[in-house]
Write a protein that holds these residues in place. Sequence first.
Motif, PDB file in Angstrom:
ATOM      1  N   ARG B  70    -142.895 -13.347 -25.180  1.00 10.71           N
ATOM      2  CA  ARG B  70    -142.052 -12.281 -24.635  1.00 10.71           C
ATOM      3  C   ARG B  70    -142.057 -11.080 -25.578  1.00 10.71           C
ATOM      4  O   ARG B  70    -142.165  -9.920 -25.165  1.00 10.71           O
ATOM      5  N   SER B  71    -141.949 -11.382 -26.866  1.00  8.91           N
ATOM      6  CA  SER B  71    -141.990 -10.338 -27.883  1.00  8.91           C
ATOM      7  C   SER B  71    -143.316  -9.566 -27.787  1.00  8.91           C
ATOM      8  O   SER B  71    -143.345  -8.325 -27.850  1.00  8.91           O
ATOM      9  N   ALA B  72    -144.399 -10.309 -27.580  1.00  9.10           N
ATOM     10  CA  ALA B  72    -145.728  -9.688 -27.486  1.00  9.10           C
ATOM     11  C   ALA B  72    -145.820  -8.782 -26.256  1.00  9.10           C
ATOM     12  O   ALA B  72    -146.286  -7.638 -26.337  1.00  9.10           O
ATOM     13  N   ALA B  73    -145.367  -9.297 -25.100  1.00  8.10           N
ATOM     14  CA  ALA B  73    -145.443  -8.503 -23.871  1.00  8.10           C
ATOM     15  C   ALA B  73    -144.645  -7.208 -24.026  1.00  8.10           C
ATOM     16  O   ALA B  73    -145.098  -6.123 -23.630  1.00  8.10           O
ATOM     17  N   LEU B  74    -143.469  -7.314 -24.644  1.00 10.89           N
ATOM     18  CA  LEU B  74    -142.635  -6.130 -24.855  1.00 10.89           C
ATOM     19  C   LEU B  74    -143.289  -5.144 -25.815  1.00 10.89           C
ATOM     20  O   LEU B  74    -142.984  -3.952 -25.801  1.00 10.89           O
ATOM     21  N   GLY B  75    -144.190  -5.658 -26.643  1.00 12.70           N
ATOM     22  CA  GLY B  75    -144.924  -4.787 -27.553  1.00 12.70           C
ATOM     23  C   GLY B  75    -146.184  -4.207 -26.934  1.00 12.70           C
ATOM     24  O   GLY B  75    -146.903  -3.468 -27.604  1.00 12.70           O
ATOM     25  N   GLY B  76    -146.464  -4.549 -25.672  1.00 12.73           N
ATOM     26  CA  GLY B  76    -147.639  -4.013 -24.999  1.00 12.73           C
ATOM     27  C   GLY B  76    -148.848  -4.927 -25.060  1.00 12.73           C
ATOM     28  O   GLY B  76    -149.948  -4.542 -24.654  1.00 12.73           O
ATOM     29  N   TYR B  77    -148.675  -6.140 -25.557  1.00 16.21           N
ATOM     30  CA  TYR B  77    -149.795  -7.072 -25.692  1.00 16.21           C
ATOM     31  C   TYR B  77    -150.010  -7.875 -24.410  1.00 16.21           C
ATOM     32  O   TYR B  77    -149.051  -8.243 -23.714  1.00 16.21           O
ATOM     33  N   THR B  78    -151.281  -8.177 -24.131  1.00 18.04           N
ATOM     34  CA  THR B  78    -151.618  -9.091 -23.047  1.00 18.04           C
ATOM     35  C   THR B  78    -152.342 -10.330 -23.571  1.00 18.04           C
ATOM     36  O   THR B  78    -152.572 -11.269 -22.815  1.00 18.04           O
ATOM     37  N   VAL B 403    -143.073   0.815 -21.775  1.00 14.86           N
ATOM     38  CA  VAL B 403    -142.296   0.811 -20.538  1.00 14.86           C
ATOM     39  C   VAL B 403    -142.685  -0.360 -19.645  1.00 14.86           C
ATOM     40  O   VAL B 403    -141.832  -0.999 -19.027  1.00 14.86           O
ATOM     41  N   ALA B 404    -143.976  -0.651 -19.552  1.00 14.15           N
ATOM     42  CA  ALA B 404    -144.424  -1.736 -18.686  1.00 14.15           C
ATOM     43  C   ALA B 404    -145.693  -2.352 -19.236  1.00 14.15           C
ATOM     44  O   ALA B 404    -146.485  -1.680 -19.912  1.00 14.15           O
ATOM     45  N   THR B 405    -145.854  -3.652 -18.973  1.00 12.40           N
ATOM     46  CA  THR B 405    -147.085  -4.345 -19.336  1.00 12.40           C
ATOM     47  C   THR B 405    -147.502  -5.190 -18.136  1.00 12.40           C
ATOM     48  O   THR B 405    -146.649  -5.802 -17.478  1.00 12.40           O
ATOM     49  N   PHE B 406    -148.784  -5.173 -17.847  1.00 14.68           N
ATOM     50  CA  PHE B 406    -149.321  -5.979 -16.735  1.00 14.68           C
ATOM     51  C   PHE B 406    -150.329  -6.973 -17.274  1.00 14.68           C
ATOM     52  O   PHE B 406    -151.224  -6.615 -18.036  1.00 14.68           O
ATOM     53  N   LEU B 407    -150.165  -8.242 -16.862  1.00 14.41           N
ATOM     54  CA  LEU B 407    -151.128  -9.285 -17.193  1.00 14.41           C
ATOM     55  C   LEU B 407    -151.797  -9.721 -15.896  1.00 14.41           C
ATOM     56  O   LEU B 407    -151.131 -10.256 -15.007  1.00 14.41           O
ATOM     57  N   ARG B 408    -153.074  -9.464 -15.792  1.00 18.72           N
ATOM     58  CA  ARG B 408    -153.849  -9.769 -14.568  1.00 18.72           C
ATOM     59  C   ARG B 408    -153.123  -9.288 -13.305  1.00 18.72           C
ATOM     60  O   ARG B 408    -152.942 -10.025 -12.337  1.00 18.72           O
ATOM     61  N   GLY B 409    -152.644  -8.056 -13.392  1.00 20.28           N
ATOM     62  CA  GLY B 409    -152.072  -7.417 -12.208  1.00 20.28           C
ATOM     63  C   GLY B 409    -150.612  -7.719 -11.954  1.00 20.28           C
ATOM     64  O   GLY B 409    -150.010  -7.141 -11.046  1.00 20.28           O
ATOM     65  N   GLU B 410    -150.023  -8.609 -12.718  1.00 20.79           N
ATOM     66  CA  GLU B 410    -148.602  -8.906 -12.538  1.00 20.79           C
ATOM     67  C   GLU B 410    -147.821  -8.361 -13.719  1.00 20.79           C
ATOM     68  O   GLU B 410    -148.214  -8.547 -14.876  1.00 20.79           O
ATOM     69  N   PRO B 411    -146.694  -7.692 -13.444  1.00 23.92           N
ATOM     70  CA  PRO B 411    -145.927  -7.144 -14.563  1.00 23.92           C
ATOM     71  C   PRO B 411    -145.271  -8.245 -15.395  1.00 23.92           C
ATOM     72  O   PRO B 411    -144.691  -9.175 -14.827  1.00 23.92           O
ATOM     73  N   THR B 412    -145.420  -8.142 -16.703  1.00 16.68           N
ATOM     74  CA  THR B 412    -144.669  -9.002 -17.617  1.00 16.68           C
ATOM     75  C   THR B 412    -143.495  -8.224 -18.196  1.00 16.68           C
ATOM     76  O   THR B 412    -142.512  -8.798 -18.631  1.00 16.68           O
ATOM     77  N   VAL B 413    -143.625  -6.892 -18.176  1.00 17.81           N
ATOM     78  CA  VAL B 413    -142.565  -5.997 -18.635  1.00 17.81           C
ATOM     79  C   VAL B 413    -142.463  -4.862 -17.627  1.00 17.81           C
ATOM     80  O   VAL B 413    -143.485  -4.304 -17.206  1.00 17.81           O
ATOM     81  N   LEU B 414    -141.228  -4.561 -17.220  1.00 19.35           N
ATOM     82  CA  LEU B 414    -140.970  -3.399 -16.358  1.00 19.35           C
ATOM     83  C   LEU B 414    -139.719  -2.702 -16.879  1.00 19.35           C
ATOM     84  O   LEU B 414    -138.758  -3.380 -17.284  1.00 19.35           O
ATOM     85  N   ASP B 415    -139.706  -1.385 -16.845  1.00 21.83           N
ATOM     86  CA  ASP B 415    -138.565  -0.625 -17.371  1.00 21.83           C
ATOM     87  C   ASP B 415    -138.184  -1.067 -18.789  1.00 21.83           C
ATOM     88  O   ASP B 415    -137.015  -1.094 -19.154  1.00 21.83           O
ATOM     89  N   GLY B 416    -139.194  -1.424 -19.551  1.00 13.63           N
ATOM     90  CA  GLY B 416    -138.933  -1.811 -20.935  1.00 13.63           C
ATOM     91  C   GLY B 416    -138.273  -3.162 -21.086  1.00 13.63           C
ATOM     92  O   GLY B 416    -137.823  -3.511 -22.187  1.00 13.63           O
ATOM     93  N   LYS B 417    -138.202  -3.938 -20.015  1.00 17.46           N
ATOM     94  CA  LYS B 417    -137.575  -5.266 -20.096  1.00 17.46           C
ATOM     95  C   LYS B 417    -138.562  -6.330 -19.612  1.00 17.46           C
ATOM     96  O   LYS B 417    -139.314  -6.109 -18.662  1.00 17.46           O
ATOM     97  N   ALA B 418    -138.513  -7.478 -20.265  1.00 18.16           N
ATOM     98  CA  ALA B 418    -139.383  -8.578 -19.840  1.00 18.16           C
ATOM     99  C   ALA B 418    -138.939  -9.054 -18.465  1.00 18.16           C
ATOM    100  O   ALA B 418    -137.741  -9.144 -18.189  1.00 18.16           O
ATOM    101  N   VAL B 419    -139.918  -9.327 -17.595  1.00 19.38           N
ATOM    102  CA  VAL B 419    -139.557  -9.735 -16.236  1.00 19.38           C
ATOM    103  C   VAL B 419    -139.103 -11.189 -16.189  1.00 19.38           C
ATOM    104  O   VAL B 419    -138.467 -11.617 -15.234  1.00 19.38           O
ATOM    105  N   LYS B 420    -139.459 -11.974 -17.203  1.00 25.55           N
ATOM    106  CA  LYS B 420    -138.954 -13.353 -17.251  1.00 25.55           C
ATOM    107  C   LYS B 420    -138.822 -13.831 -18.693  1.00 25.55           C
ATOM    108  O   LYS B 420    -139.351 -13.232 -19.601  1.00 25.55           O
TER     109      LYS B 420
END
Lengths: 307, 420
Positions: B70-78, B403-420
Amino acid sequence: MIKHLRSAADLDAATATLILDTAGEMAALAGREVKKLPTLRGRTVVNLFYEDSTRTRISFEAAAKRLSADVINFSAKGSSVSKGESLKDTALTLQAMGADAVVIRHPASGAPHRLAAWVDGSVVNAGDGTHEHPTQALLDAYTMRSRLGRLDGLRVAIVGDVLHSRVARSNVLLLTTLGAEITLVGPPTLIPVDIAAALSPKTKVSYDLDSVLPDMDVVMMLRVQTERMQDSYFPSAREYSRRYGLDLARMRKLPEHAIVMHPGPMNRGMEITPEVADSSRSTIVEQVANGVSARMAVLYLLLGGKA
Amino acid sequence: MTSYLLRGVSLLGAAPTDVHIVDGRISDRSSDPEIIDAAGLVALPGLVDLHTHLREPGREDAETVETGSRSAALGGYTAVFAMANTSPVADTAGVVEQVWRLGREAGLVDVQPIGAVTVGLAGKQLAELGAMASSAAGVRIFSDDGHCVADPRLMRRALEYVKAFDGIIAQHAEEPRLTEGAQMHEGEVSTRLGLTGWPAVAEEAIIARDVLLAEHVGSRLHVCHVSTAGSVEVLRQAKARGVRVTAEVTPHHLLLTDELAASYDPVYKVNPPLRTASDVQALRDALVEGVIDIVATDHAPHAVEDKECEWAYARPGMVGLETALPVVLSVLGERWDLIAERMSRTPARIAGLTGHGTDLSVGSPANLTLVDPSARRVVDPAELASRSRNTPYAGTTLPGRIVATFLRGEPTVLDGKAVK
């Protein structure tokens, strides 16, 4: 007045001089029949010792008691510390007990800095790792001033294991602040890197004790632990003492008025011969007596006594 | 699968455009997409970290695969590469597969385990590198990170052995005899603070030896967390000779110096230690020039009690996943193509990781992150998604907000928040 004494760098020249002057008044007290002042009555001083050091602990204890403070000795051995209590938890415990000052001796450099963040009272560094021992520097400066009448312009050689010496670091900082000129002497392996830049740009370094001695007003011998030999800092105790030990022949190279100091405990025969240690130039016993006066002055001033 | 339309996004700083994401890939059109207003946002290929400590198994109180992901996704990592110094050590196919599976279950970034070079990180005997390579985790990077593979004979064998499956040895360059008891960079500040010094030469000597070994056996070498100006010179010469060596630098070594140790606050204790301002400058120059290939976080979460103590007793390391891109932005400025090269494309290429580090062109996997370069953020340790709080940037204002990160087309982060 400053709140903590964690490093000799906490002291500017005016504050350091005030402490030395106050130590002088405290020393006068030692000559009286009743050696006690009521100044710190009702205040609590904790001696928090994580290392065995009977002489330093007793010195602080005597200092606090002569000022009528309540003294609690908290030794790491046989306490909750040996059960793994953290420094922070110990600090919070002392805080809850209302310690006005905590005198700390600790094997880790910087432990007094950490402690000061967790207690409201004053923190006095009584020796931390290989960092500093500022009250030792104060008593040394006091001793030099008493014997030689001044500190400004005094030429002082500090000889031996500077790398691991908290006494050396504090002395360089304090004595430089008070105008003395320091030369550090020892084998290159025991002189830390960038020492002048680290402590004071005026500090000189020499690897040759014989060439330094004729110009010195003070020579301060540091304790050298024979364990350093195993770590290849020098080949043998004998070679060390041949090159950097102070014996009678070397002592004769000093000017007539120069004094010989040692913070103790000494390795007689290693860094200093018994003849030198027991000579009239040696201030070693005087340093112990002055230690109580200097520490009285520190506690008195830190805890808000008036000079 | 939901389609997305990133409206008005800037690809690596170019003029705003619309990007469609359909079935996990970048597309030129979409029908009835979820629209994301990306005006003012810059799209980068998803970041790839070759050096992360996720602490699971063993120290789940400090971090888990899930919290670290989660920390990674919020940092922009995939994608992140999880170091092997867990408990038990990731030195068997069983452990690397466990970490890999936990990563897939968390589903926030691709977690790629790194295998230990030696059994138990003990530096005595090679771990079953081939078994890890052919496991489900498909390990390609091997490292004893935290420890140096100090034995030159063992290092030579490791470099040679992994050629069979195009593996790479990532070396923690630290001559152990020169750093016994070391607490911080050896120099003016360590002398003043009375803390045992960690000399630059202890890193440089190992890198010099290892580039010669890699050259001798014709293998690939990766150097972890390069921290000194001297190491940069050794790498420069090796690369000029054609040695197949790559190197990483951490964000903290690009920004912070050894002066911070003066507080004796172990949040600044890290291995290799923070160095001097001139080392920092040399590392920045080397990163721009390409002598240092990539930025890697060395994200090292630690429990509070392992940092809230005396300096000498504290564990070394800093968390870094959520602050890496902001730190790099503050150091390099908005040089988006260079940032993509150093934080996404090149690390993916070194690791042989397909599907990451690719340009955001039609048909490419939609692994990407959206950054607001105009935002400023004051780092608050309490807000980190990592389970640990040991960031050296508490109270520091850093540029850029993921602000957002996408992993294989699905958002892991939206509006700067982890989606799960």
